[in-house]
Design a protein around this motif. Sequence first.
Motif, PDB file in Angstrom:
ATOM      1  N   ALA A 164       0.735  -1.273  -0.010  1.00 33.42           N
ATOM      2  CA  ALA A 164      -0.029  -0.045   0.196  1.00 33.42           C
ATOM      3  C   ALA A 164       0.709   1.220  -0.139  1.00 33.42           C
ATOM      4  N   ARG A 165       1.965   1.226   0.702  1.00 30.40           N
ATOM      5  CA  ARG A 165       2.667   2.486   0.874  1.00 30.40           C
ATOM      6  C   ARG A 165       3.384   2.897  -0.532  1.00 30.40           C
ATOM      7  N   VAL A 166       3.990   1.579  -1.087  1.00 32.25           N
ATOM      8  CA  VAL A 166       4.784   1.716  -2.483  1.00 32.25           C
ATOM      9  C   VAL A 166       3.519   2.177  -3.658  1.00 32.25           C
ATOM     10  N   ARG A 167       2.435   1.732  -3.502  1.00 32.19           N
ATOM     11  CA  ARG A 167       1.300   1.901  -4.435  1.00 32.19           C
ATOM     12  C   ARG A 167       1.308   3.598  -4.320  1.00 32.19           C
ATOM     13  N   ARG A 168       1.111   4.023  -3.308  1.00 32.09           N
ATOM     14  CA  ARG A 168       0.705   5.612  -2.728  1.00 32.09           C
ATOM     15  C   ARG A 168       1.965   6.358  -3.652  1.00 32.09           C
ATOM     16  N   LYS A 169       3.373   6.038  -3.313  1.00 35.91           N
ATOM     17  CA  LYS A 169       4.342   6.774  -3.782  1.00 35.91           C
ATOM     18  C   LYS A 169       4.380   6.617  -5.099  1.00 35.91           C
ATOM     19  N   LEU A 170       4.103   5.398  -5.796  1.00 28.36           N
ATOM     20  CA  LEU A 170       3.939   5.280  -7.368  1.00 28.36           C
ATOM     21  C   LEU A 170       3.093   6.158  -7.882  1.00 28.36           C
ATOM     22  N   ALA A 171       1.818   6.150  -7.276  1.00 32.50           N
ATOM     23  CA  ALA A 171       0.536   7.076  -7.643  1.00 32.50           C
ATOM     24  C   ALA A 171       0.940   8.646  -7.996  1.00 32.50           C
ATOM     25  N   THR A 172       1.676   8.805  -6.782  1.00 31.66           N
ATOM     26  CA  THR A 172       1.914  10.478  -6.542  1.00 31.66           C
ATOM     27  C   THR A 172       2.878  10.897  -7.751  1.00 31.66           C
ATOM     28  N   ALA A 173       3.631   9.915  -8.259  1.00 32.49           N
ATOM     29  CA  ALA A 173       4.794  10.239  -9.245  1.00 32.49           C
ATOM     30  C   ALA A 173       4.322   9.933 -10.608  1.00 32.49           C
ATOM     31  N   ASP A 174       2.896   9.363 -10.578  1.00 29.90           N
ATOM     32  CA  ASP A 174       2.306   8.873 -12.077  1.00 29.90           C
ATOM     33  C   ASP A 174       3.126   7.757 -12.479  1.00 29.90           C
ATOM     34  N   GLY A 175       3.684   7.057 -11.750  1.00 24.61           N
ATOM     35  CA  GLY A 175       4.273   5.810 -12.249  1.00 24.61           C
ATOM     36  C   GLY A 175       3.615   4.650 -12.519  1.00 24.61           C
ATOM     37  N   PRO A 176       4.001   3.348 -12.732  1.00 24.99           N
ATOM     38  CA  PRO A 176       3.304   2.058 -12.978  1.00 24.99           C
ATOM     39  C   PRO A 176       2.471   1.647 -11.525  1.00 24.99           C
ATOM     40  N   GLU A 177       1.634   0.745 -11.876  1.00 20.24           N
ATOM     41  CA  GLU A 177       0.851   0.329 -10.860  1.00 20.24           C
ATOM     42  C   GLU A 177       1.104  -1.063 -10.414  1.00 20.24           C
ATOM     43  N   ILE A 178       0.904  -1.237  -8.923  1.00 19.51           N
ATOM     44  CA  ILE A 178       0.981  -2.642  -8.623  1.00 19.51           C
ATOM     45  C   ILE A 178      -0.315  -3.223  -8.534  1.00 19.51           C
ATOM     46  N   VAL A 179      -0.541  -4.234  -9.160  1.00 18.86           N
ATOM     47  CA  VAL A 179      -1.932  -4.950  -9.381  1.00 18.86           C
ATOM     48  C   VAL A 179      -2.089  -5.907  -8.500  1.00 18.86           C
ATOM     49  N   THR A 180      -3.336  -6.014  -7.856  1.00 18.99           N
ATOM     50  CA  THR A 180      -3.577  -7.333  -7.228  1.00 18.99           C
ATOM     51  C   THR A 180      -4.314  -8.209  -7.895  1.00 18.99           C
ATOM     52  N   GLU A 181      -3.783  -9.496  -7.980  1.00 17.46           N
ATOM     53  CA  GLU A 181      -4.337 -10.770  -8.728  1.00 17.46           C
ATOM     54  C   GLU A 181      -4.985 -11.483  -7.370  1.00 17.46           C
ATOM     55  N   ARG A 182      -6.298 -11.385  -7.300  1.00 20.41           N
ATOM     56  CA  ARG A 182      -7.129 -12.115  -6.513  1.00 20.41           C
ATOM     57  C   ARG A 182      -6.855 -13.309  -6.187  1.00 20.41           C
ATOM     58  N   GLY A 183      -6.346 -13.939  -4.922  1.00 19.56           N
ATOM     59  CA  GLY A 183      -5.998 -15.180  -5.048  1.00 19.56           C
ATOM     60  C   GLY A 183      -4.730 -15.720  -5.211  1.00 19.56           C
ATOM     61  N   LYS A 184      -3.974 -14.793  -5.847  1.00 17.55           N
ATOM     62  CA  LYS A 184      -2.373 -15.233  -6.355  1.00 17.55           C
ATOM     63  C   LYS A 184      -1.446 -14.309  -5.760  1.00 17.55           C
ATOM     64  N   GLY A 185      -1.610 -13.159  -5.806  1.00 16.43           N
ATOM     65  CA  GLY A 185      -0.658 -12.272  -5.248  1.00 16.43           C
ATOM     66  C   GLY A 185      -0.585 -10.824  -6.058  1.00 16.43           C
ATOM     67  N   TYR A 186       0.427 -10.481  -6.187  1.00 17.04           N
ATOM     68  CA  TYR A 186       0.672  -9.019  -6.837  1.00 17.04           C
ATOM     69  C   TYR A 186       1.610  -9.122  -8.002  1.00 17.04           C
ATOM     70  N   ARG A 187       1.505  -8.144  -8.919  1.00 14.94           N
ATOM     71  CA  ARG A 187       2.502  -8.035 -10.183  1.00 14.94           C
ATOM     72  C   ARG A 187       2.349  -6.321 -10.616  1.00 14.94           C
ATOM     73  N   MET A 188       3.536  -6.169 -11.099  1.00 15.30           N
ATOM     74  CA  MET A 188       3.458  -4.772 -12.016  1.00 15.30           C
ATOM     75  C   MET A 188       2.832  -4.622 -13.222  1.00 15.30           C
ATOM     76  N   ARG A 189       1.961  -3.516 -13.387  1.00 17.80           N
ATOM     77  CA  ARG A 189       1.402  -3.249 -14.536  1.00 17.80           C
ATOM     78  C   ARG A 189       2.149  -1.825 -15.130  1.00 17.80           C
ATOM     79  N   SER A 190       2.909  -1.986 -16.148  1.00 21.12           N
ATOM     80  CA  SER A 190       3.968  -1.018 -16.602  1.00 21.12           C
ATOM     81  C   SER A 190       3.069   0.434 -17.101  1.00 21.12           C
ATOM     82  N   GLU A 191       1.787   0.193 -17.478  1.00 24.16           N
ATOM     83  CA  GLU A 191       1.233   1.537 -17.825  1.00 24.16           C
ATOM     84  C   GLU A 191       1.012   2.320 -16.681  1.00 24.16           C
ATOM     85  N   PRO A 192       1.170   3.736 -16.588  1.00 18.84           N
ATOM     86  CA  PRO A 192       0.774   4.639 -15.696  1.00 18.84           C
ATOM     87  C   PRO A 192      -0.573   4.461 -15.297  1.00 18.84           C
TER      88      PRO A 192
END
Length: 239
Positions: A211-239
Amino acid sequence: AYRSNPISPMDSKTSLDGVEILVIDDDPTFREFVCDGLREHGANCTMQMNGAEAIGALAAPELQPDLILLDVMMPEVDGWQVLREIRGSGRDASVVFVTAREAVDERVRGLRMGADDYIIKPFAFVELLARIEAALRRRRTTRVTCGNLRLDLLAREACVGEAVLNLTAREFGLLFALVESGTVLSRMELLRRVWQTDHDPETNVVEVHVARVRRKLATADGPEIVTERGKGYRMRSEP
């Protein structure tokens, strides 16, 4: 813009086979000299005569240089502006300033803006080859990217464009694990990679850091950390 050298370009054992190099300089003699030498060593070398044309050319997806040799003093659009555009667009090409300007503060400025090296004219061609090799080697082994996000493993620094993210060591490790994997990482896998434990602490420590890293990425218009329900997390390269 260069000096003759008793070691001719082909006397060096440097091989740049397949490396895509873009030379941006308003001196046509210099451009031809450098590109001829680089091509003799196997590089695919293209040229742009000024900063404005270079920015336009780099906007095209078909131009994907591994390394850019960039002059500082050019009319209308200087090298500083070109570097700002390169890093702001998320391109991770190595950038080596090649310039007659040798003031220490200018070299420091270039490096802080995201250049990999700074070589002063006049120079011996063999020195240029060595600087190119070193810049390519460093970038291949110490930097990873995801869209407009760059992670520098040596400096332990994360940047979105020119913005430096203020990350803790654990947050940087989490972000690096997700970018490096390129796939979904489970909560347990993140605990292994980032916290170096196979024991589940049965807390929400992973979720809090995500959650902390997501907020910092969002503030800078960076890529997103996506939650895959039941699996985990991954990066999505598009802002």
